[in-house]
Design a protein around this motif. Sequence first.
Motif, PDB file in Angstrom:
ATOM      1  N   ILE A 105       0.865  -1.181   0.000  1.00  0.00           N
ATOM      2  CA  ILE A 105       0.000   0.000   0.000  1.00  0.00           C
ATOM      3  C   ILE A 105       0.896   1.224   0.000  1.00  0.00           C
ATOM      4  N   ASN A 133      -0.688   6.876  -3.023  1.00  0.00           N
ATOM      5  CA  ASN A 133      -1.827   6.442  -3.831  1.00  0.00           C
ATOM      6  C   ASN A 133      -3.054   6.273  -2.932  1.00  0.00           C
ATOM      7  N   ASN A 134      -3.941   7.280  -2.941  1.00  0.00           N
ATOM      8  CA  ASN A 134      -5.111   7.249  -2.057  1.00  0.00           C
ATOM      9  C   ASN A 134      -6.049   6.076  -2.354  1.00  0.00           C
ATOM     10  N   THR A 135      -6.060   5.599  -3.583  1.00  0.00           N
ATOM     11  CA  THR A 135      -6.985   4.513  -3.936  1.00  0.00           C
ATOM     12  C   THR A 135      -6.600   3.190  -3.279  1.00  0.00           C
ATOM     13  N   GLN A 136      -5.368   3.091  -2.809  1.00  0.00           N
ATOM     14  CA  GLN A 136      -4.912   1.854  -2.166  1.00  0.00           C
ATOM     15  C   GLN A 136      -5.173   1.838  -0.662  1.00  0.00           C
ATOM     16  N   HIS A 137      -5.494   2.993  -0.085  1.00  0.00           N
ATOM     17  CA  HIS A 137      -5.663   3.060   1.367  1.00  0.00           C
ATOM     18  C   HIS A 137      -6.860   2.222   1.807  1.00  0.00           C
TER      19      HIS A 137
END
Length: 460
Positions: A383, A387-391
């Motif tokens: 993570i 990359n906010n989409t991976q949080h």
Amino acid sequence: MATGRGWAPRQLLRCPGLGPPAGVTGLRKGPGVRPTSDLLKLYARHRECCRRVALDCALSLDGMPSEILLKIFAYLDAVNLLCVGCVNRRFYHLASDNFIWVRIYSTAFSPKRSNWKVNSVEKTAVSVNLLSLEDKEAGYWKKEYIAKQIASVKATVARLLKPVNPYTGLPVKIKEALRVSGLGWVIILRDKSGKEYITEHVRLSVNDTSVSVVWYGKNWPHLATLSTLDLCGVTPVFMDRYKSPTKTGDVHRPRWRSLIARYSLSDLTETTLMGCDGLIQVFCLSPGLLVGLWKRDEELAFVMTNLHLHQLMERSTLGSATTPYELPPHSPFLDDAPEYGLHGYQLHVDLHSGDISYLCGTFRNLFSKKEYIENGYVKLVVISFDNNTQHVPLIGKVGLSWRTNIFEGCIKRYCVDYVDSEGRVHLDLVWIEETKEYFVVNLALYLSVAKINHWFGTEY
């Protein structure tokens, strides 16, 4: 008799052949007067007499004729017969009697019948066994029973361990395997004089990838006197095929002990401090043991460990009391394109504290290039902070949950760093006030280059 709160006579401890002392029927709490010193002395003498009579009974049992003893032993089950055989040489030979053990053997392993009739073949088989008793050496059917019983349990456990989780490659029926085998775990605290203190596990929870085990109690030995701690798996010498064991096992029956790891407690407070709160501080001993100390006096509060399911049964049963089980030699798995580094791998994360789960999921298509090697580790970014989409959000109140026989608590953590000989894990959390939940914003796995080279047969 006086009334009010106090003590009054009641029936005393009974002993074969010996009644309560003359004029005294016992002591009980209730309306009455406080016991006098004379009455207490009389009670103490009576208990001593009972102890002596019980000792005389045990000695007189050995003086009985063998025929009477065999009649008595015929009422015992297999485990109690083995215990009786440890009394002395005479009891050992009597408790190995073939007539007793062939009955136990035939009861345990004869095929189940669907009706009340016994066919002639079965009758013939039983009669042949009985006729051949005199041809067998003493203890033959005892050995046959033990060997077949152990083989039966091993076969059942092996069958339960076959189905695996497609995401983790680990057994999915580990709970059933633990129940059938009677496997449990103990810690053995050893002081500087060599004296041992054995503590049974108090709590046990099975997770996706590990078993969490906790020990706590009231009467821990003083930490300053301790030298080592042994973590051992324990299993009954053999299990009853048709009786389910208790959750913690029968600690009074004969058990095998398999050493998993040995830890030094001499410099415990100088090891890695994992966290603390108002009551305790938690230290980490490698591999994977957490020790909680009371902050006030630096004495043991609890011990906790997570045992990974990979070959857990082997590590907990196939070692000896002094030597851990050695894993079989590994044959390198040749990567199809080692020049490109690691690629196409997946990581299964099981984030929990005891039986409280915060995150359980699989991350796929992980990779690492050769240029990612640094300080002897290969880095895999699971993570990314950028990359906010991976949080990923977590469930519940995140922290290191602990419990003793008196208190319980949870130590909050916003960063996790774990290091051992095979790698390292780094994890960062943030608290989102608007949604009242934690998010994993950074998760990186560092694998030892030596471990990778050993596993894949490469030379990074």
